[in-house]
Design an enzyme around this catalytic site. Structure first.
Site, PDB file in Angstrom:
ATOM      1  N   CYS A   1      32.332  46.296  46.956  1.00  0.00           N
ATOM      2  CA  CYS A   1      32.951  47.481  46.269  1.00  0.00           C
ATOM      3  C   CYS A   1      31.694  48.554  46.210  1.00  0.00           C
ATOM      4  O   CYS A   1      32.244  49.617  46.564  1.00  0.00           O
ATOM      5  CB  CYS A   1      33.389  47.171  44.970  1.00  0.00           C
TER       6      CYS A   1
ATOM      7  N   ASP B   1      33.103  48.304  38.659  1.00  0.00           N
ATOM      8  CA  ASP B   1      33.471  47.077  38.480  1.00  0.00           C
ATOM      9  C   ASP B   1      32.649  46.319  37.586  1.00  0.00           C
ATOM     10  O   ASP B   1      32.702  44.680  37.800  1.00  0.00           O
ATOM     11  CB  ASP B   1      33.870  46.294  39.819  1.00  0.00           C
TER      12      ASP B   1
ATOM     13  N   LYS C   1      42.041  49.462  39.879  1.00  0.00           N
ATOM     14  CA  LYS C   1      42.109  49.465  41.560  1.00  0.00           C
ATOM     15  C   LYS C   1      42.532  48.230  41.986  1.00  0.00           C
ATOM     16  O   LYS C   1      42.039  47.251  41.484  1.00  0.00           O
ATOM     17  CB  LYS C   1      41.044  50.101  42.081  1.00  0.00           C
TER      18      LYS C   1
END
Length: 182
Positions: free
Chosen positions: A111, A16, A78
């Site tokens: 994450c 990310d 995602k």
């Protein structure tokens, strides 16, 4: 559990590193440059890699410093916080058949943490690159590293990973890759 990051045993997952997330992180920007060096080394050593993008419609795509190093085919969108909870990413990681996962990205306490814990629980040897991983708040980042380490995730730095991938100054790639850390 693996002691060293193995060149033939590992793969890299960059989590990310996106346009709207990166500017809010602490420490500012050096972690992105470190992640770029990690990707450059993985490419040079033919170590498989992929990157995740959390809800790119809202958070943007992979930052420009990294997007040229990660082809579209290696990027996975995602919604799940854990990359391993995403079917496509999990299948991509398992298809490579390399049990070690080197992680870098943001945010360390969300994450990256959830991905690391899920990977470790699934039996992977997980290494989190601390100088290529960030959170908005330093205390969240440090708490994430402590929690990951308590669950068997090994904290490493860019230099550790590079030298463990190379294993010897006699490696043909040593001269080129050692420039990444000077």
């Amino acid at each position: 559990m693996a002691v060293l990051v193995g060149r033939a045993e590992s793969q890299l997952l960059v989590v990310d590193m996106q346009e709207r997330l990166v500017p809010a992180m602490e420490p500012r920007r050096p972690f992105v440059a470190t992640a770029a060096k990690l990707l450059e080394a993985a490419r040079a050593l033919e170590i498989p890699f992929l990157a995740s993008e959390q809800y790119p419609k809202g958070l943007g795509r992979t930052v420009s410093e990294l997007s040229g190093l990660v082809p579209e085919a290696h990027r996975y969108e995602k919604m799940e916080f854990s990359c391993y909870a995403n079917d496509a990413i999990r299948r991509a990681l398992l298809a490579v058949k390399r049990p070690q996962i080197v992680l870098a990205g943001i945010e360390a306490h969300v994450c990256v943490l959830q991905t690391a814990l899920d990977l470790a629980a699934a039996g992977h040897a997980v290494f989190v690159v601390t100088d290529a991983t960030a959170s908005r708040r330093p205390e969240s980042r440090e708490a994430a590293f402590r929690r990951m380490e308590a669950k068997g995730v090994t904290p490493v730095t860019l230099e550790m990973v590079l030298f463990e991938w190379l294993r010897s100054a006699a490696d043909p790639e040593f001269r080129a890759l050692s420039k990444l850390i000077r």
